[in-house]
Motif scaffolding. Structure first.
Motif, mmCIF file in Angstrom:
data_model
loop_
_atom_site.group_PDB
_atom_site.id
_atom_site.type_symbol
_atom_site.label_atom_id
_atom_site.label_comp_id
_atom_site.label_asym_id
_atom_site.label_seq_id
_atom_site.Cartn_x
_atom_site.Cartn_y
_atom_site.Cartn_z
ATOM 1 N N THR A 10 4.415 -7.699 8.344
ATOM 2 C CA THR A 10 5.589 -8.479 7.950
ATOM 3 C C THR A 10 5.849 -8.348 6.449
ATOM 4 O O THR A 10 6.996 -8.124 6.015
ATOM 5 C CB THR A 10 5.389 -9.969 8.304
ATOM 6 O OG1 THR A 10 5.269 -10.096 9.722
ATOM 7 C CG2 THR A 10 6.560 -10.809 7.820
ATOM 8 N N LEU A 11 4.792 -8.443 5.660
ATOM 9 C CA LEU A 11 4.942 -8.353 4.203
ATOM 10 C C LEU A 11 5.282 -6.931 3.759
ATOM 11 O O LEU A 11 6.065 -6.741 2.823
ATOM 12 C CB LEU A 11 3.673 -8.848 3.514
ATOM 13 C CG LEU A 11 3.301 -10.312 3.752
ATOM 14 C CD1 LEU A 11 2.102 -10.707 2.894
ATOM 15 C CD2 LEU A 11 4.470 -11.244 3.489
ATOM 16 N N LEU A 12 4.722 -5.931 4.424
ATOM 17 C CA LEU A 12 5.042 -4.551 4.079
ATOM 18 C C LEU A 12 6.509 -4.242 4.357
ATOM 19 O O LEU A 12 7.167 -3.545 3.575
ATOM 20 C CB LEU A 12 4.148 -3.583 4.858
ATOM 21 C CG LEU A 12 2.658 -3.586 4.512
ATOM 22 C CD1 LEU A 12 1.921 -2.550 5.351
ATOM 23 C CD2 LEU A 12 2.441 -3.323 3.026
ATOM 24 N N ARG A 13 7.010 -4.772 5.451
ATOM 25 C CA ARG A 13 8.428 -4.550 5.763
ATOM 26 C C ARG A 13 9.313 -5.250 4.733
ATOM 27 O O ARG A 13 10.344 -4.698 4.311
ATOM 28 C CB ARG A 13 8.742 -5.035 7.167
ATOM 29 C CG ARG A 13 10.176 -4.732 7.586
ATOM 30 C CD ARG A 13 10.334 -4.761 9.084
ATOM 31 N NE ARG A 13 11.693 -4.406 9.482
ATOM 32 C CZ ARG A 13 12.074 -4.169 10.727
ATOM 33 N NH1 ARG A 13 11.184 -4.240 11.712
ATOM 34 N NH2 ARG A 13 13.314 -3.845 11.007
ATOM 35 N N ALA A 14 8.925 -6.441 4.318
ATOM 36 C CA ALA A 14 9.679 -7.158 3.287
ATOM 37 C C ALA A 14 9.663 -6.376 1.969
ATOM 38 O O ALA A 14 10.677 -6.302 1.260
ATOM 39 C CB ALA A 14 9.094 -8.553 3.078
ATOM 40 N N TYR A 15 8.520 -5.780 1.645
ATOM 41 C CA TYR A 15 8.410 -4.951 0.436
ATOM 42 C C TYR A 15 9.371 -3.773 0.511
ATOM 43 O O TYR A 15 10.108 -3.491 -0.444
ATOM 44 C CB TYR A 15 6.966 -4.461 0.286
ATOM 45 C CG TYR A 15 6.777 -3.425 -0.794
ATOM 46 C CD1 TYR A 15 6.671 -3.793 -2.126
ATOM 47 C CD2 TYR A 15 6.693 -2.066 -0.474
ATOM 48 C CE1 TYR A 15 6.495 -2.848 -3.125
ATOM 49 C CE2 TYR A 15 6.523 -1.116 -1.459
ATOM 50 C CZ TYR A 15 6.426 -1.508 -2.783
ATOM 51 O OH TYR A 15 6.262 -0.563 -3.763
ATOM 52 N N GLY A 219 -10.179 7.750 10.046
ATOM 53 C CA GLY A 219 -9.127 6.741 10.090
ATOM 54 C C GLY A 219 -7.996 7.079 9.143
ATOM 55 O O GLY A 219 -8.187 7.790 8.156
ATOM 56 N N ALA A 220 -6.811 6.585 9.442
ATOM 57 C CA ALA A 220 -5.635 6.877 8.625
ATOM 58 C C ALA A 220 -5.241 5.643 7.816
ATOM 59 O O ALA A 220 -5.484 5.565 6.626
ATOM 60 C CB ALA A 220 -4.481 7.349 9.504
ATOM 61 N N GLY A 221 -4.673 4.634 8.442
ATOM 62 C CA GLY A 221 -4.335 3.413 7.724
ATOM 63 C C GLY A 221 -2.850 3.175 7.604
ATOM 64 O O GLY A 221 -2.028 4.094 7.722
ATOM 65 N N ALA A 222 -2.501 1.931 7.335
ATOM 66 C CA ALA A 222 -1.101 1.508 7.309
ATOM 67 C C ALA A 222 -0.318 2.149 6.171
ATOM 68 O O ALA A 222 0.885 2.379 6.290
ATOM 69 C CB ALA A 222 -1.033 -0.016 7.195
ATOM 70 N N LYS A 223 -0.980 2.436 5.058
ATOM 71 C CA LYS A 223 -0.265 2.999 3.904
ATOM 72 C C LYS A 223 0.349 4.359 4.231
ATOM 73 O O LYS A 223 1.403 4.717 3.705
ATOM 74 C CB LYS A 223 -1.206 3.115 2.704
ATOM 75 C CG LYS A 223 -0.477 3.458 1.397
ATOM 76 C CD LYS A 223 -1.411 3.471 0.207
ATOM 77 C CE LYS A 223 -2.320 4.681 0.239
ATOM 78 N NZ LYS A 223 -3.104 4.847 -1.004
ATOM 79 N N MET A 224 -0.302 5.120 5.097
ATOM 80 C CA MET A 224 0.228 6.428 5.461
ATOM 81 C C MET A 224 1.525 6.303 6.255
ATOM 82 O O MET A 224 2.408 7.154 6.147
ATOM 83 C CB MET A 224 -0.816 7.223 6.246
ATOM 84 C CG MET A 224 -1.972 7.701 5.402
ATOM 85 S SD MET A 224 -3.080 8.807 6.313
ATOM 86 C CE MET A 224 -4.071 9.440 4.947
ATOM 87 N N ILE A 225 1.631 5.250 7.044
ATOM 88 C CA ILE A 225 2.877 5.019 7.774
ATOM 89 C C ILE A 225 3.943 4.484 6.815
ATOM 90 O O ILE A 225 5.121 4.837 6.923
ATOM 91 C CB ILE A 225 2.658 4.038 8.937
ATOM 92 C CG1 ILE A 225 1.505 4.527 9.831
ATOM 93 C CG2 ILE A 225 3.941 3.895 9.763
ATOM 94 C CD1 ILE A 225 1.709 5.915 10.424
ATOM 95 N N LEU A 226 3.541 3.660 5.864
ATOM 96 C CA LEU A 226 4.478 3.178 4.845
ATOM 97 C C LEU A 226 5.035 4.349 4.031
ATOM 98 O O LEU A 226 6.221 4.351 3.675
ATOM 99 C CB LEU A 226 3.786 2.169 3.931
ATOM 100 C CG LEU A 226 4.656 1.493 2.865
ATOM 101 C CD1 LEU A 226 5.809 0.724 3.504
ATOM 102 C CD2 LEU A 226 3.816 0.570 1.985
#
Length: 390
Positions: A10-15, A219-226
């Motif tokens: 939620t916070l990443l999308r807001a960013y 592992g990859a992680g959320a930052k790679m999708i961001l």
């Protein structure tokens, strides 16, 4: 997906959207910070919290830690930028054409570039310029930390630089990423000083290939999708071209799964209607590079199962890998083309791992062959086949 994971998204999308949110008063902010830290996203999360309608709901101690992570990221970013410009100047004066890629390029697309953490600076040069670049960089004060083969690692003012002669050299299952991205230098535009900018579609395809690489390891992680979402927002990406390009090495299906996750998390790109529940959990559960809750032994055994090994819990093979694997390790580049040096490379690898990765080695070896590791390895193998990674 638990609450901290959902709230992180939620916070990443807001960013990404530049939205001022109203923070939940009953959120587990300690769990959120722990998760954000494992994904190297604390500065990004702080950007949202700082600009929220009600930042005071975050416990003071946690707010301060997130704030400190943000100021630390500004300090690191400033140092990295200064070192990067120094290297660019050195290579330009030496008439060496070079191509920056990954983080040093991507962070400029971010709403707050300083909040996009990166561990090192990645630069691609031609193999023919490797010796010349090495001399120039050393003569100008850089320390060659790892001579390597396709990748040399330098240190300057505490900043790590990876100088590549190939953008990638891995093979994942039957997918030869090295062959797919062998002409990266040709997919770029160069200025009069020899500095390149990667073509957006090609760079975007590479990022998905890089995610595949990290999936296959730990592992990859959320930052790679961001990163993908940021590029989709800032650049004119032709997703069909990207999928078709990756499908030359059989990774088209994997690309659709990853792009569907990107759409589901950030509402940008294309929804390919793929089942992504397991992939979302995989991305969020293990942190940026498998640094959280990851059974490393299961990864090793899954790789053995991929190869049809009849002895998937072989500790010996973990300690003494074959030449084809050893020659791809960046810190053992001296073995490439010299298989007769394999025993020397084994000894060097053992010393390196005990010095730099002692806990990893001990944990991996101790967990190999256990019932839970065998089960996890088989499940992961089936999952990777399902998403087109193998």
């Amino acid at each position: 997906m638990n609450r901290p994971k959902k709230y992180l998204l939620t916070l990443l999308r807001a960013y990404l959207d530049g939205a001022a949110v109203e923070l939940a008063e009953d959120e587990d902010y300690d769990g959120l910070m722990t998760l954000a830290k494992c994904h190297n996203l604390c500065p990004t999360v702080f950007c949202v919290i700082k600009n929220a309608v009600n930042p005071g709901v975050v416990p003071t101690e946690i707010y301060k830690k997130l704030e400190n992570s943000f100021f630390d990221s500004i300090f690191v970013c400033t140092k990295q930028t200064a070192v990067y410009e120094k290297i660019c100047s050195i290579l330009s004066r030496g008439s060496i054409q070079y191509l920056p890629f990954k983080g040093i390029v991507l962070r400029e697309y971010y709403p707050v570039p300083e909040a996009r953490l990166m561990g090192d600076i990645d630069i691609l040069i031609s193999p023919r310029d490797k010796s010349k670049a090495q001399k120039l960089l050393i003569d100008n004060g850089l320390v060659l930390d790892m001579p390597g083969g396709d990748v040399q690692e330098y240190i300057c003012d505490g900043v790590r630089i990876e100088l590549h002669t190939k953008i990638v050299s891995d093979t994942i299952g039957s997918h030869d990423l090295g062959a797919l991205f062998c002409d990266a230098a040709q997919h770029a535009e160069y200025d009069c000083n020899g500095r390149g900018k990667p073509e957006d579609n090609y760079h975007f395809a590479y990022l998905i290939g890089h995610i595949a690489h990290h999936f296959w390891f730990y592992g990859a992680g959320a930052k790679m999708i961001l990163d993908l979402a940021v590029m989709l927002k800032k650049c004119d990406i032709d997703c069909q071209w990207v999928i078709d390009f990756l499908d030359r090495q059989g990774l088209g299906e994997f690309a659709k799964v990853i792009l569907t996750v990107c759409y589901q998390w950030f509402g940008i790109g294309t929804d390919y209607k793929k089942d992504t529940l397991q992939t979302q959990e995989f991305l969020l559960a293990y942190g940026a590079f498998g640094n959280m809750n990851r059974n490393k032994a299961a990864v090793v055994q899954r790789k053995e199962l991929e190869q049809g090994s009849g002895n998937p819990d072989s500790r010996l093979k973990l300690l003494l890998p074959p030449y084809e694997k050893m020659r791809r390790l960046p810190y053992i580049g001296f073995i490439d083309g010299r298989p007769y040096l394999l025993p020397v490379a084994w000894a060097y690898r053992l010393i390196y791992n005990l010095k730099n990765r002692r806990k990893f080695v001990i944990d991996t070896v101790s967990n190999m062959g256990t019932e839970i590791t065998n089960i996890e390895a088989k499940k992961e193998l089936d999952y990777f086949k399902k998403i087109g990674l193998l």
